[in-house]
Structure formats: structure tokens, C-alpha cells
Design a protein around this motif. Structure first.
Motif, short mmCIF file in Angstrom:
data_model
loop_
_atom_site.label_atom_id
_atom_site.label_comp_id
_atom_site.label_asym_id
_atom_site.label_seq_id
_atom_site.Cartn_x
_atom_site.Cartn_y
_atom_site.Cartn_z
N ASP A 39 10.21 15.52 16.20
CA ASP A 39 11.55 15.38 15.62
C ASP A 39 11.53 14.82 14.20
OD1 ASP A 39 12.57 16.28 17.98
OD2 ASP A 39 13.12 14.30 18.77
N GLU A 40 10.68 13.84 13.97
CA GLU A 40 10.75 13.11 12.70
C GLU A 40 9.78 13.62 11.64
OE1 GLU A 40 13.06 10.79 12.22
OE2 GLU A 40 13.77 11.09 14.27
N GLY A 41 8.66 14.16 12.07
CA GLY A 41 7.64 14.58 11.11
C GLY A 41 6.77 13.41 10.68
N THR A 42 5.54 13.70 10.36
CA THR A 42 4.60 12.62 10.04
C THR A 42 4.92 11.94 8.71
OG1 THR A 42 3.12 14.31 9.17
CG2 THR A 42 2.65 13.50 11.38
N GLU A 43 5.47 12.69 7.76
CA GLU A 43 5.71 12.10 6.44
C GLU A 43 6.78 11.00 6.51
OE1 GLU A 43 4.87 11.26 2.69
OE2 GLU A 43 3.72 12.65 3.95
N ALA A 44 7.87 11.29 7.23
CA ALA A 44 8.94 10.30 7.36
C ALA A 44 8.44 9.08 8.13
CB ALA A 44 10.13 10.93 8.08
N ILE A 45 7.63 9.31 9.15
CA ILE A 45 7.10 8.20 9.94
C ILE A 45 6.18 7.33 9.07
CG2 ILE A 45 5.60 7.60 11.89
CD1 ILE A 45 6.72 10.14 13.29
N ARG A 46 5.38 8.01 8.27
CA ARG A 46 4.45 7.28 7.39
C ARG A 46 5.24 6.37 6.42
NH1 ARG A 46 1.53 6.87 2.90
NH2 ARG A 46 -0.73 7.15 2.98
N GLU A 47 6.29 6.93 5.83
CA GLU A 47 7.09 6.16 4.87
C GLU A 47 7.74 4.94 5.53
OE1 GLU A 47 9.86 8.71 2.85
OE2 GLU A 47 8.23 10.00 2.11
N LEU A 48 8.30 5.17 6.70
CA LEU A 48 8.97 4.08 7.42
C LEU A 48 7.96 3.01 7.84
CD1 LEU A 48 11.68 3.14 8.62
CD2 LEU A 48 11.15 4.47 10.68
N LEU A 49 6.79 3.47 8.26
CA LEU A 49 5.73 2.54 8.67
C LEU A 49 5.36 1.63 7.51
CD1 LEU A 49 3.71 1.94 11.03
CD2 LEU A 49 2.18 3.63 10.00
N GLN A 50 5.17 2.24 6.35
CA GLN A 50 4.79 1.46 5.17
C GLN A 50 5.92 0.53 4.72
OE1 GLN A 50 1.66 1.60 2.58
NE2 GLN A 50 2.69 -0.29 3.13
N ALA A 51 7.14 1.04 4.75
CA ALA A 51 8.28 0.27 4.22
C ALA A 51 8.62 -0.92 5.10
CB ALA A 51 9.49 1.19 4.08
N GLU A 52 8.52 -0.77 6.39
CA GLU A 52 9.09 -1.81 7.26
C GLU A 52 8.15 -2.41 8.30
OE1 GLU A 52 12.86 -0.70 8.95
OE2 GLU A 52 13.42 0.42 7.13
N TYR A 53 6.99 -1.81 8.52
CA TYR A 53 6.23 -2.26 9.68
C TYR A 53 4.82 -2.78 9.40
CZ TYR A 53 10.00 -0.51 12.50
OH TYR A 53 11.24 -0.33 13.06
N VAL A 54 4.26 -2.47 8.24
CA VAL A 54 2.92 -3.01 7.96
C VAL A 54 2.90 -3.66 6.58
CG1 VAL A 54 1.67 -1.39 9.45
CG2 VAL A 54 2.07 -0.79 7.06
N ASP A 55 2.12 -4.72 6.48
CA ASP A 55 1.99 -5.41 5.19
C ASP A 55 0.89 -4.78 4.35
OD1 ASP A 55 3.99 -7.19 5.84
OD2 ASP A 55 2.59 -8.55 6.85
N VAL A 56 -0.11 -4.20 5.01
CA VAL A 56 -1.23 -3.63 4.26
C VAL A 56 -0.79 -2.34 3.58
CG1 VAL A 56 -2.97 -4.63 5.79
CG2 VAL A 56 -2.09 -2.34 6.27
N VAL A 57 -1.48 -2.00 2.50
CA VAL A 57 -1.19 -0.74 1.81
C VAL A 57 -1.82 0.39 2.60
CG1 VAL A 57 -1.59 0.59 -0.29
CG2 VAL A 57 -1.10 -1.87 -0.44
N LEU A 58 -1.01 1.39 2.91
CA LEU A 58 -1.54 2.54 3.65
C LEU A 58 -2.21 3.51 2.67
CD1 LEU A 58 1.39 3.31 6.14
CD2 LEU A 58 -0.70 2.03 6.58
N HIS A 59 -3.52 3.64 2.81
CA HIS A 59 -4.25 4.60 1.97
C HIS A 59 -4.09 6.00 2.55
CE1 HIS A 59 -6.14 1.27 -0.08
NE2 HIS A 59 -6.48 0.75 1.09
N ARG A 60 -4.13 6.99 1.68
CA ARG A 60 -4.14 8.38 2.16
C ARG A 60 -5.43 8.63 2.93
NH1 ARG A 60 0.83 10.83 2.11
NH2 ARG A 60 2.01 9.79 0.47
N ALA A 61 -5.42 9.67 3.81
CA ALA A 61 -6.57 9.93 4.68
C ALA A 61 -7.85 10.07 3.89
CB ALA A 61 -6.30 11.19 5.49
N GLY A 62 -8.93 9.61 4.48
CA GLY A 62 -10.25 9.73 3.86
C GLY A 62 -10.98 10.97 4.35
N ARG A 63 -12.26 11.02 3.99
CA ARG A 63 -13.06 12.18 4.44
C ARG A 63 -13.33 12.03 5.94
NH1 ARG A 63 -18.15 14.34 5.19
NH2 ARG A 63 -19.29 12.37 5.01
N SER A 64 -12.89 13.03 6.66
CA SER A 64 -13.00 12.98 8.12
C SER A 64 -14.36 13.49 8.58
CB SER A 64 -11.88 13.85 8.70
OG SER A 64 -12.25 14.33 9.94
#
Lengths: 100, 391
Positions: free
Chosen positions: B82-107
């Protein structure tokens, strides 16, 4: 072969019922799943769902049918089923005609 | 978290000029309710230190915003739909974690080997067997048939680990125990231990790949018996069905209902409990699917036969393996064969039939037993903890 659409667990009302999907000039015999529950999105109603096995269907695309019954309709259906079940068990004649 | 739902996948990323190992985060996978989803990439890299905070943040976010009011929608996989990963990522960063969310690394996904459907020459796919440790010692992985180990066997396992290794035991993702730190000189004596007759380091391909949920024996939503039945099926397959010589494992996963706790969706051959009519009686039956697995590119099984009476399932599996052996290209694994041969063609070759296999649980339907009930327990051990044979 398509995925089943209804969840089937020990809480499902019937995991096996024999039936037929019928069209104007065709008929597919199939096993079916029948479930009675209440949908979260319509908690004031009773939901009756039915799904034939996809592997048995030739003439119709696999799907599930959902009926939304008011409590009054659900009781009416239950009463009618009870009545027919009793006459089936009693071996009563199947009445003819439409006015039954 | 179940496997295709994998939350943390090993990865590395350059941060402040330094290559750091950690994990890429994926969310919203799941197998149950006939609505399986592969986990989706959140495009977040976490270090080991931050992993807890980020997962906790997502759980809290889901607690606040997920459909917890709706039992059928209350799964993170539907939330991600329903929400999509991008919106969840933004909300997570804005309101739920203090650490800076880095973009995905080499998998490292391409290097995943477990249940990846690859042939044996591409390297080991689990830790069952005797393997080298980096320090020169050995570790020995034991296969626990259908995942059931008695209390006495568990104690024996601890004793054996202490006697021949450092006493340390690890568990694989299939919950198989690994005895760590075994000196080469102690290996023969360890391998001669009676415990290893049951929990073998060198199981048959069928035993190695067999997995089942708890089933009706202890679960109130299951439709069918699972573990004892699969044990009998594996024995029958061991005796009666030949796999091509180069096939070292065939994953047969069995769930007692569509909740799929037994991971039927990610097996070479997946089985889910159902009910069928046979000879005028309702009997326990299984839906049969093929071609699932994990690895870098997870796939779910496709169903090839529905409501196969349980006593005809080994015959169906025999026909599938016969078709695999006859039509595979050299070296193909079962999953590779299904992918190239096509599921529709497999449907035509799956032939459920009675064999010499006997199934004592055909009418077992929901023999749910309440622990305080009077009468005999259907549990598979006597009061002295002696396993009751499934024969």
C-alpha cells in the motif's frame, strides 16, 4: 495451475464440498472450499465465500465468490439449510414445481 | 523472520572513505494466507551496530501506521504493497530513527547458496557434513530429520559436542546443529557416536531436504498430520526412488495448511495440507507444487496438482522425479529443470497413484488432543520419552 485464493486451515468452515460450476451449455464438477466468517471491512455483516479448485475448472476462470449477508439474511439462510437438512434426513420427497 | 522475508542481507558500503560491512534492509515478505510476497528493498544500509535501531524503528512505524485494526491486512507485506518502500523509508528516517539511513550498499545476494537450486559443483549449500574451519579444525553439521530431536538426544548432542569439540553448538538456518571445533584426530570417534546414526552428517538427499511444520499433532490451525507422515514418506522415497547420482539434495517442504509455516512455497517440491474425497470418504490430502527456492532470486512454487490423497503423494513425487530424471539436461537441479521445462508440462507428468507406501493418518483429521484430557496422548513418545515408531 492457479494459486488458491481462500486461506484453508482448520478454522475454514468446509475444506471439502462437492459441487459444480454451471454455465448455459457447460458444467465443471469440482471440489470446493466454503467459508463463513466476518470481514473486517464490514463487521456488521456475515461473509460467505466459496471457491472451486482451479485444477477442476475448464470453462470458467479460477475465482472465489464472496456473498455479504446481513445478520437477518444469514439467519434466514441458516434456517433454510436446517429445514432442508431435516427433510433430507427424513427422506421426504423432493417437492416438484416452483412453489416449494 | 522466514527466509524470503529476509530483513537483513549481508552487504558492504564505503562510509567516510572506509569499506564497512553490514546489511541491506528488505521488508514486507511473507508466505502465508495464499498471498506470498518477496521482501522488498528498502534501499537502506545498516551497520551491525545500527541494525537493531533500524529494525526497531520499522516495527514501531508499523505499530503506528500498519493495518493493525484489520486481522487480514495486518501484515507488513500488505503495508509495503500500500505505502511503497520510498514513503516508508522517508517516514522511518523522519520520525523513527536517530541514525542517518545510508542508501543500500553492495549486496552479496548473488553469492547466496542456501536453497538456491544450484548444482553441487558450485559449492556447499548448507553446513551438514564434515567441513573445515579457518583455524584448521573441523565442524560437523548434523541433519535433524523433519526437525524433531528428543530431549534425550539434545542432551546427548551437548555431551558429544563437549567430548569431541569445544562444547559449542551452532544452528544453521534450517535449525540443524553444528558441532564446532573438532580436532581431526577426534573425528572418527565422533562419527561413530550412536547419536549420529539418527542425526546424520551424511543424510540421503531426501532426508536432507525434508522439512515439515508441526501439523495437527500440536497445531490447532493445521488440517493434516505432517511430521510423522513426512518421515514415512522420506523413508519410502529413500528405499524406492532413485535420484540422479549428481543430485545431493531435494527439498520437500510440507505445511499442514495454507499458513505455510513449513515453507512449502520455497521448496523444490512443496506440499500443503488439504482434504479430498476418496472411495466415498473424506481423507487427508495435499496440494503439490514445484519449482520454489531461495538464493539470489527467490521463486515460489507453482501448483501442479490439488487435493492429492495423502497415500498417493509418494507416487506423485516418484512421477515428478522420474520426469525430472528423464527430461533434465545434464547437471540441472530440480528447480532449474522446472524453470526450463515449464510448469504446465510438469502438470501433465505429475501422476498421483497408490504405491507400497502406507499412510496411517488418512483419517486422522484434527485429532487435537488437550494436554489435560483423559485418555491416551497422541504425542509420539511414551511417558518415558521413548519415541513411538511411526511404523
Amino acid at each position: 495451475m492457479p494459486i488458491r485464493l481462500l486461506d484453508v486451515t482448520a478454522y475454514t468452515t468446509f475444506d471439502f464440498v462437492s459441487g459444480r460450476a454451471v454455465g448455459p451449455d457447460w458444467s465443471d464438477e469440482s471440489a470446493a472450499v466454503v467459508d463463513v466468517d466476518r470481514a473486517d471491512e464490514a463487521p456488521e455483516s456475515v461473509r460467505l465465500r466459496m471457491e472451486f479448485d482451479g485444477s477442476d475448472l475448464e470453462h470458467v476462470a479460477p475465482h472465489a465468490d464472496h456473498l455479504s449477508l446481513s445478520p437477518e439474511q444469514a439467519r434466514g439462510l441458516a434456517a433454510e439449510l436446517e429445514r432442508k437438512a431435516a427433510s433430507a434426513e427424513a427422506g421426504e420427497d423432493v417437492p416438484g414445481g416452483r412453489g416449494r | 523472520m522466514v527466509l524470503p522475508v529476509q530483513v537483513l542481507g549481508p552487504a558492504e558500503k564505503e562510509l567516510d572513505g572506509e569499506i564497512v560491512t553490514g546489511f541491506n534492509v528488505r521488508i514486507g515478505g511473507g508466505l502465508g494466507g495464499r498471498e506470498p510476497r518477496k521482501a522488498r528493498d528498502l534501499d537502506v544500509f545498516v551497520t551491525r551496530e545500527n541494525a537493531y535501531h533500524v529494525i526497531r524503528g520499522f516495527v514501531e512505524l508499523y505499530h503506528d501506521h500498519g493495518r493493525r485494526d484489520n486481522r487480514q491486512k495486518n501484515r507488513s507485506r500488505f503495508f509495503v504493497d500500500d505505502e511503497g518502500t520510498e514513503a516508508i523509508r522517508e517516514l522511518l528516517q523522519a520520525e523513527y530513527v536517530d541514525v542517518v539511513l545510508h542508501r543500500a550498499g553492495r549486496s552479496f545476494r548473488e553469492e547466496y547458496t542456501y536453497n538456491a537450486g544450484r548444482p553441487p559443483e558450485e559449492g556447499k549449500v548448507d553446513h551438514v557434513g564434515v567441513h573445515d574451519q579457518p583455524d584448521g579444525r573441523k565442524y560437523v553439521g548434523l541433519n535433524v530429520p523433519v526437525g524433531r530431536m528428543t530431549a534425550k538426544e539434545a542432551i546427548a548432542l551437548a555431551d558429544v559436542a563437549k567430548a569431541y569439540g569445544s562444547g559449542q553448538i551452532r544452528l544453521t538456518r534450517r535449525q540443524n546443529p553444528i558441532i564446532m571445533d573438532v580436532e581431526e584426530a577426534a573425528l572418527d570417534d565422533l562419527l561413530a557416536e550412536p547419536l549420529l546414526d539418527t542425526h546424520q552428517p551424511n543424510p540421503t538427499p531426501f532426508d536432507r531436504g525434508g522439512m515439515a511444520c508441526t501439523g495437527t499433532e500440536f497445531c490447532d490451525i493445521a488440517l493434516t498430520e505432517t511430521k510423522l507422515r513426512l518421515t514415512r514418506m522420506l523413508r519410502w522415497l529413500n528405499t524406492n526412488v532413485d535420484l540422479p547420482d549428481d543430485v545431493e539434495t531435494l527439498k520437500i517442504h510440507y505445511s499442514g495448511c495454507t499458513a505455510d509455516c513449513g515453507h512449502a512455497y520455497t521448496a523444490d517440491i512443496g506440499l500443503q495440507g488439504m482434504r479430498a474425497q476418496k472411495d466415498g470418504e473424506i481423507v487427508e490430502a495435499l496440494d503439490v507444487g514445484v519449482g520454489g527456492g531461495l538464493g539470489p532470486h527467490p521463486e515460489f512454487v507453482e501448483w501442479v496438482s490439488q487435493r492429492v490423497p495423502a497415500d498417493e503423494v509418494p507416487g506423485a513425487i516418484e512421477s515428478l522425479i522420474g520426469a525430472f530424471a528423464a527430461h533434465r539436461e545434464a547437471g540441472q537441479t530440480f528447480r532449474e529443470w522446472v524453470a526450463s521445462f515449464g510448469t504446465e508440462s510438469v502438470v501433465d507428468l505429475c501422476e498421483p497413484t497408490e504405491t507400497t507406501y502406507e499412510d496411517p493418518y488418512m483419517h486422522d483429521a484434527k485429532q487435537t488432543w488437550y494436554p489435560f484430557a483423559e485418555g491416551e496422548s497422541p504425542a509420539p513418545t511414551t511417558v518415558d520419552d521413548v519415541p513411538i515408531t511411526s511404523d
